[in-house]
Design an enzyme around this catalytic site. Structure first.
Site, PDB file in Angstrom:
ATOM      1  N   ASP A   1       0.744  -1.156   0.051  1.00  0.00           N
ATOM      2  CA  ASP A   1      -0.129   0.113  -0.026  1.00  0.00           C
ATOM      3  C   ASP A   1       0.834   1.317   0.049  1.00  0.00           C
ATOM      4  O   ASP A   1       1.908   1.390   0.491  1.00  0.00           O
ATOM      5  CB  ASP A   1      -0.865   0.099   1.223  1.00  0.00           C
ATOM      6  CG  ASP A   1      -0.187   0.398   2.567  1.00  0.00           C
ATOM      7  OD1 ASP A   1      -0.123   1.462   3.291  1.00  0.00           O
ATOM      8  OD2 ASP A   1       0.516  -0.764   3.009  1.00  0.00           O
ATOM      9  N   SER A   2       0.406   2.143  -0.636  1.00  0.00           N
ATOM     10  CA  SER A   2       1.141   3.567  -0.793  1.00  0.00           C
ATOM     11  C   SER A   2       2.515   3.421  -1.005  1.00  0.00           C
ATOM     12  O   SER A   2       2.735   3.156  -2.235  1.00  0.00           O
ATOM     13  CB  SER A   2       0.948   4.330   0.686  1.00  0.00           C
ATOM     14  OG  SER A   2       1.029   5.490   0.740  1.00  0.00           O
ATOM     15  N   ALA A   3       3.457   4.092  -0.093  1.00  0.00           N
ATOM     16  CA  ALA A   3       4.771   4.076  -0.527  1.00  0.00           C
ATOM     17  C   ALA A   3       5.231   2.604  -0.922  1.00  0.00           C
ATOM     18  O   ALA A   3       6.357   2.325  -1.506  1.00  0.00           O
ATOM     19  CB  ALA A   3       5.600   4.683   0.751  1.00  0.00           C
TER      20      ALA A   3
ATOM     21  N   GLY B   1       3.617   0.526  -2.439  1.00  0.00           N
ATOM     22  CA  GLY B   1       3.457   0.568  -3.847  1.00  0.00           C
ATOM     23  C   GLY B   1       4.483   0.725  -4.649  1.00  0.00           C
ATOM     24  O   GLY B   1       5.046   0.086  -5.774  1.00  0.00           O
TER      25      GLY B   1
END
Length: 332
Positions: free
Chosen positions: A174-176, A178
């Site tokens: 998720d998020s960073a 990714g």
């Protein structure tokens, strides 16, 4: 036009649930304002941000009932250290020849396997698989490329120490996380997993895409300028044009089958759309799901955003399909 255009699914609801929309409104009045006054470059501001995120994840995340956690702290033969944890959701057995490698988000500075344990335990329970979460080093103490190095070490640990074949793993993040996942898979000496599942991936570290989105709709959790300050703790004075920071997905390797989910209410929905377009431009297959009115990484907050439940079922289905396709290719 790419040969395999990204598919933005229409089976998601036309509108977010009433509770999800209410949560986004409350977040805009509280969390967004708090994040604007906590200076990440100051030790107390970073500490406070970490505490707030941890408490939100605990308060609104799924149940941990029946979860087992096995900590990992090993040194690879080449001297690299791997820290993390194996997470087994309720009913998941301890040994298997398949696993999920999860890369948590944090803006490279805030979170940990502990903050994401409820999400990874839920993912484990839904898939019936153990999930390994690498505890990569955080900024500002550890700047670029420390996190990328640790993520690669974790991948090598799963293959070398655990004996897992790449095609028997799926990477999720998720998020960073990714960004770290895509960076890992762009490296030419990295054998690809069966699939890639990303929640609200951060791709544009300049936040140019996010700023353009802000002109149309405010993110309920944080301003693009404040998020950029957080990322700056990791990148420091390093040139963002570095190919490990500005990722050339469209001109790089073909990605494994990819699922991207993002919230329609968050600024990183533009990153999700850009990544999906770039994956398909490079010849990969990508399913993009934009869940209306949802906040950043809403999948981690089912008690706040009930839409997380069908979204996570979609993720579990995608992972099952990825291995089915891999098995069919091996048999054929």
């Amino acid at each position: 036009m790419p040969a395999n255009p990204a598919v933005e699914h229409t089976h998601v609801p036309a509108r977010g649930s009433l509770r999800s929309r209410g949560a986004a409104t409350v977040s805009g009045l509280t969390l967004r304002q708090i994040s604007a006054v906590l200076p990440p470059e100051r030790a107390w501001g970073l500490w406070a941000s970490r505490q707030i995120i941890a408490r939100i994840m605990d308060a609104f995340g799924p149940s941990l009932a029946g979860t087992r956690v096995d900590p990992v702290d090993v040194t690879l033969p080449d001297g690299r250290r791997v820290k993390g944890e194996w997470v087994y959701g309720n009913g998941v057995e301890g040994s298997t020849d398949r696993a999920v490698y999860f890369l948590h988000g944090s803006g490279f500075a805030l979170c940990s396997p502990r903050t994401h344990r409820r999400l990874t335990a839920w993912l484990s329970r839904l898939t019936g698989l153990p999930v390994f979460v690498v505890d990569y080093r955080l900024a500002p103490r550890h700047r670029f490329p420390a996190a990328s190095i640790d993520v690669r070490a974790g991948w090598d640990y799963l293959q070398g120490e655990c004996g897992l074949a790449p095609e028997n793993m799926v990477i999720a993040g998720d998020s960073a996380g990714g960004h770290l996942a895509v960076d890992l898979l762009l490296q030419h000496d990295v054998a690809h997993p069966a699939g890639l599942a990303l929640f609200s991936p951060l791709i544009d570290l300049t936040f140019g895409l996010s700023r353009s989105r802000e002109e149309l709709r405010r993110d309920p959790a944080i301003r693009a300028a404040d998020a950029a300050k957080l990322i700056g703790l990791y990148c420091g004075d390093h040139d963002l044009a570095d190919p490990r920071l500005t990722l050339d997905v469209a001109g790089g390797r073909v990605m494994p089958p990819t699922l991207i989910q993002a919230g329609g209410g968050e600024m990183l929905v533009t990153d999700a759309r850009r990544l999906a377009a770039d994956v398909t431009a490079a010849g990969g297959d990508c399913d993009l799901e934009v869940w209306p009115d949802q906040v950043h990484v809403f999948q981690a907050l089912p008690r706040l955003a009930p839409d997380a439940v069908p979204a996570m079922r979609r993720v579990a289905g995608f992972i099952a399909d990825a291995w089915r396709v891999t098995g069919e290719r091996a048999a054929g």
